[in-house]
Design a protein around this motif. Structure first.
Motif, mmCIF file in Angstrom:
data_model
loop_
_atom_site.group_PDB
_atom_site.id
_atom_site.type_symbol
_atom_site.label_atom_id
_atom_site.label_comp_id
_atom_site.label_asym_id
_atom_site.label_seq_id
_atom_site.Cartn_x
_atom_site.Cartn_y
_atom_site.Cartn_z
ATOM 1 N N ASP A 35 0.846 -1.189 0.000
ATOM 2 C CA ASP A 35 0.000 0.000 0.000
ATOM 3 C C ASP A 35 0.883 1.241 0.000
ATOM 4 O OD1 ASP A 35 -1.897 1.939 0.276
ATOM 5 O OD2 ASP A 35 -2.575 1.324 2.283
ATOM 6 N N ASN A 36 1.077 1.848 -1.176
ATOM 7 C CA ASN A 36 1.989 2.993 -1.251
ATOM 8 C C ASN A 36 1.403 4.253 -0.621
ATOM 9 O OD1 ASN A 36 0.079 3.741 -3.124
ATOM 10 N ND2 ASN A 36 1.489 3.791 -4.878
ATOM 11 N N GLU A 37 0.118 4.206 -0.234
ATOM 12 C CA GLU A 37 -0.489 5.369 0.406
ATOM 13 C C GLU A 37 0.029 5.596 1.823
ATOM 14 O OE1 GLU A 37 -4.699 5.121 0.197
ATOM 15 O OE2 GLU A 37 -4.780 5.239 -1.994
ATOM 16 N N ILE A 38 0.650 4.581 2.408
ATOM 17 C CA ILE A 38 1.171 4.756 3.764
ATOM 18 C C ILE A 38 2.659 5.122 3.754
ATOM 19 C CG2 ILE A 38 -0.479 3.080 4.661
ATOM 20 C CD1 ILE A 38 1.876 1.163 5.019
ATOM 21 N N ALA A 39 3.219 5.364 2.580
ATOM 22 C CA ALA A 39 4.640 5.715 2.495
ATOM 23 C C ALA A 39 4.936 6.970 3.307
ATOM 24 C CB ALA A 39 5.055 5.901 1.037
ATOM 25 N N ARG A 40 4.091 7.996 3.166
ATOM 26 C CA ARG A 40 4.321 9.251 3.886
ATOM 27 C C ARG A 40 4.227 9.047 5.397
ATOM 28 N NH1 ARG A 40 0.990 14.429 1.994
ATOM 29 N NH2 ARG A 40 2.291 13.974 0.158
ATOM 30 N N ASP A 41 3.229 8.275 5.835
ATOM 31 C CA ASP A 41 3.086 8.000 7.269
ATOM 32 C C ASP A 41 4.283 7.221 7.799
ATOM 33 O OD1 ASP A 41 0.665 9.290 7.315
ATOM 34 O OD2 ASP A 41 -0.514 7.453 7.087
ATOM 35 N N SER A 42 4.810 6.327 6.985
ATOM 36 C CA SER A 42 5.965 5.524 7.401
ATOM 37 C C SER A 42 7.187 6.399 7.645
ATOM 38 C CB SER A 42 6.286 4.470 6.341
ATOM 39 O OG SER A 42 5.191 3.610 6.125
ATOM 40 N N LEU A 43 7.457 7.303 6.720
ATOM 41 C CA LEU A 43 8.607 8.196 6.854
ATOM 42 C C LEU A 43 8.402 9.175 8.011
ATOM 43 C CD1 LEU A 43 9.304 8.917 3.076
ATOM 44 C CD2 LEU A 43 10.446 7.268 4.564
ATOM 45 N N ALA A 44 7.156 9.620 8.200
ATOM 46 C CA ALA A 44 6.866 10.522 9.310
ATOM 47 C C ALA A 44 7.049 9.827 10.655
ATOM 48 C CB ALA A 44 5.440 11.062 9.186
ATOM 49 N N ALA A 45 6.814 8.525 10.695
ATOM 50 C CA ALA A 45 6.974 7.764 11.938
ATOM 51 C C ALA A 45 8.442 7.536 12.293
ATOM 52 C CB ALA A 45 6.258 6.422 11.819
ATOM 53 N N GLY A 46 9.335 7.732 11.305
ATOM 54 C CA GLY A 46 10.756 7.563 11.571
ATOM 55 C C GLY A 46 11.462 6.553 10.694
ATOM 56 N N ALA A 47 10.733 5.963 9.745
ATOM 57 C CA ALA A 47 11.366 4.992 8.849
ATOM 58 C C ALA A 47 12.406 5.681 7.963
ATOM 59 C CB ALA A 47 10.312 4.313 7.973
ATOM 60 N N ASP A 48 13.513 4.977 7.720
ATOM 61 C CA ASP A 48 14.549 5.505 6.836
ATOM 62 C C ASP A 48 14.176 5.328 5.372
ATOM 63 O OD1 ASP A 48 16.752 6.248 8.774
ATOM 64 O OD2 ASP A 48 16.422 4.159 9.340
ATOM 65 N N HIS A 49 13.373 4.322 5.107
ATOM 66 C CA HIS A 49 13.016 4.061 3.709
ATOM 67 C C HIS A 49 11.707 3.288 3.653
ATOM 68 C CE1 HIS A 49 14.315 4.326 -0.468
ATOM 69 N NE2 HIS A 49 13.840 3.111 -0.651
ATOM 70 N N PHE A 50 10.991 3.460 2.554
ATOM 71 C CA PHE A 50 9.756 2.723 2.294
ATOM 72 C C PHE A 50 9.934 1.921 1.009
ATOM 73 C CE2 PHE A 50 5.693 2.266 0.126
ATOM 74 C CZ PHE A 50 4.892 1.726 1.126
ATOM 75 N N LEU A 51 9.686 0.630 1.085
ATOM 76 C CA LEU A 51 9.774 -0.239 -0.082
ATOM 77 C C LEU A 51 8.376 -0.736 -0.431
ATOM 78 C CD1 LEU A 51 12.904 -2.448 0.748
ATOM 79 C CD2 LEU A 51 12.765 -0.560 -0.878
ATOM 80 N N GLU A 52 7.983 -0.531 -1.674
ATOM 81 C CA GLU A 52 6.647 -0.941 -2.096
ATOM 82 C C GLU A 52 6.683 -2.330 -2.717
ATOM 83 O OE1 GLU A 52 2.954 0.571 -4.991
ATOM 84 O OE2 GLU A 52 4.830 1.740 -4.858
ATOM 85 N N LYS A 53 5.788 -3.203 -2.283
ATOM 86 C CA LYS A 53 5.622 -4.511 -2.899
ATOM 87 C C LYS A 53 4.830 -4.354 -4.195
ATOM 88 C CE LYS A 53 5.187 -7.063 1.491
ATOM 89 N NZ LYS A 53 4.279 -7.922 2.286
ATOM 90 N N PRO A 54 5.062 -5.246 -5.168
ATOM 91 C CA PRO A 54 6.036 -6.332 -5.151
ATOM 92 C C PRO A 54 7.457 -5.833 -5.382
ATOM 93 C CG PRO A 54 4.859 -6.322 -7.225
ATOM 94 C CD PRO A 54 4.211 -5.269 -6.374
ATOM 95 N N LEU A 55 8.401 -6.527 -4.751
ATOM 96 C CA LEU A 55 9.808 -6.139 -4.813
ATOM 97 C C LEU A 55 10.582 -7.053 -5.751
ATOM 98 C CD1 LEU A 55 10.553 -5.776 -1.005
ATOM 99 C CD2 LEU A 55 10.391 -3.903 -2.622
ATOM 100 N N SER A 56 11.644 -6.511 -6.316
ATOM 101 C CA SER A 56 12.610 -7.380 -6.990
ATOM 102 C C SER A 56 13.668 -7.765 -5.966
ATOM 103 C CB SER A 56 13.269 -6.659 -8.171
ATOM 104 O OG SER A 56 14.144 -5.644 -7.706
ATOM 105 N N ALA A 57 14.295 -8.893 -6.187
ATOM 106 C CA ALA A 57 15.328 -9.351 -5.263
ATOM 107 C C ALA A 57 16.488 -8.365 -5.201
ATOM 108 C CB ALA A 57 15.831 -10.731 -5.696
ATOM 109 N N ALA A 58 16.869 -7.805 -6.353
ATOM 110 C CA ALA A 58 17.996 -6.879 -6.402
ATOM 111 C C ALA A 58 17.700 -5.601 -5.615
ATOM 112 C CB ALA A 58 18.341 -6.547 -7.850
ATOM 113 N N THR A 59 16.488 -5.077 -5.772
ATOM 114 C CA THR A 59 16.102 -3.863 -5.050
ATOM 115 C C THR A 59 16.103 -4.095 -3.553
ATOM 116 O OG1 THR A 59 14.729 -3.082 -6.878
ATOM 117 C CG2 THR A 59 14.253 -2.181 -4.708
ATOM 118 N N PHE A 60 15.580 -5.235 -3.150
ATOM 119 C CA PHE A 60 15.513 -5.569 -1.731
ATOM 120 C C PHE A 60 16.907 -5.637 -1.107
ATOM 121 C CE2 PHE A 60 15.541 -8.918 1.555
ATOM 122 C CZ PHE A 60 14.679 -8.339 2.478
ATOM 123 N N LEU A 61 17.809 -6.379 -1.727
ATOM 124 C CA LEU A 61 19.148 -6.536 -1.163
ATOM 125 C C LEU A 61 19.959 -5.249 -1.239
ATOM 126 C CD1 LEU A 61 20.310 -10.109 -2.234
ATOM 127 C CD2 LEU A 61 19.462 -9.323 -0.028
#
Length: 260
Positions: A128-154
């Motif tokens: 759910d990319n709509e919570i990206a802003r809330d995630s960063l506001a809560a203190g997250a360093d980064h938000f990753l949106e699913k589905p992910l590629s293996a390369a992006t994840f690592l």
């Protein structure tokens, strides 16, 4: 020493560039010790990651990739389990799915952010990319949106380690039918509890969980079940029965989730 051998030691230059020359050793010049270049070798510390994720399919995919780069990994399927792990495990990265059975994962992000400079790196993963802003506001360093590629994840996990992500296929590892059955069964239990208690509000978590599993795993039969419920064609009890039938058929069809 050179004076004992009948020679002399002569200082050449000022304090900054001074060297020492011996009359007894031709062509040998001694530099002051503090001028010698010093190289500090820092060992590469393997990543240590706490995965806070309610889906066994997703957690297994993450774990397989992380262990392939030598990471130490622990998995928590709830906020309560995450707090228990953090009493004895100090990860340098915490990977959090916000939708957990006992609360919002962003609560954990906020608490860990308060640790200041000593805190681990905080990454939120969600479809759910709509919570990206809330995630960063809560203190997250980064938000990753699913589905992910293996390369992006690592690449994101290795960002601050000085290591490059290995060359990998684009998709995440496939989830086994056993893990998929586990996820479906857990959601079915939550639905049955909501039906028996008569509390419709308790359906919110398992429905969000199943919708995420269907979307990220490419599970068309599950999507169809959810559409029938949300359109009013099926009741919550019918949905639970449909999940039970899907779980039973998975043994024969060897159904797997694509990428979670």
């Amino acid at each position: 020493m050179s004076q004992r051998q009948g020679g002399s030691m002569v200082r050449i230059g000022d304090d900054r560039d001074s060297t020492y020359k011996s009359d007894n050793v031709v062509g040998l010049t001694f530099r002051r010790e503090e001028e010698l270049p010093v190289t500090i070798c820092r060992p590469i510390v393997p990543p240590s990651v706490l995965i806070v994720e309610d889906s066994a399919c997703a957690a297994d995919a993450y774990s397989l990739l992380l262990r392939s780069i030598g990471a130490r990994v622990r998995w928590a399927d709830s906020l309560r389990a995450a707090n228990r792990h953090l009493r004895s495990f100090a990860p340098n990265t915490v990977l959090v799915d916000p939708g957990l059975p006992d609360g919002n994962g962003l609560r954990l992000i906020r608490r860990l952010w308060l640790m200041g400079a000593s805190r681990p790196r905080l990454i939120v993963v969600s479809g759910d990319n709509e919570i990206a802003r809330d995630s960063l506001a809560a203190g997250a360093d980064h938000f990753l949106e699913k589905p992910l590629s293996a390369a992006t994840f690592l690449a994101e996990i290795l960002t601050r380690t000085g290591r490059d992500a290995p060359s990998l296929q684009s998709q995440m590892p496939m989830a086994s039918s056993a893990l998929l059955r586990r996820d479906l069964q857990e959601a079915r239990i939550h639905i049955l509890k909501a039906v028996l208690s008569g509390r419709e509000g308790q359906l919110l978590y398992p429905l969000q969980f199943l919708r995420s599993l269907a979307r990220d795993g490419g599970l068309t039969p599950l999507s169809l079940l959810l559409d029938r419920f949300q359109s009013g064609v099926d009741s919550a009890r019918d949905l639970a029965m449909g999940l039970a039938d899907m779980i039973d058929r998975m043994g024969d069809e060897n159904l797997t989730a694509r990428q979670v």
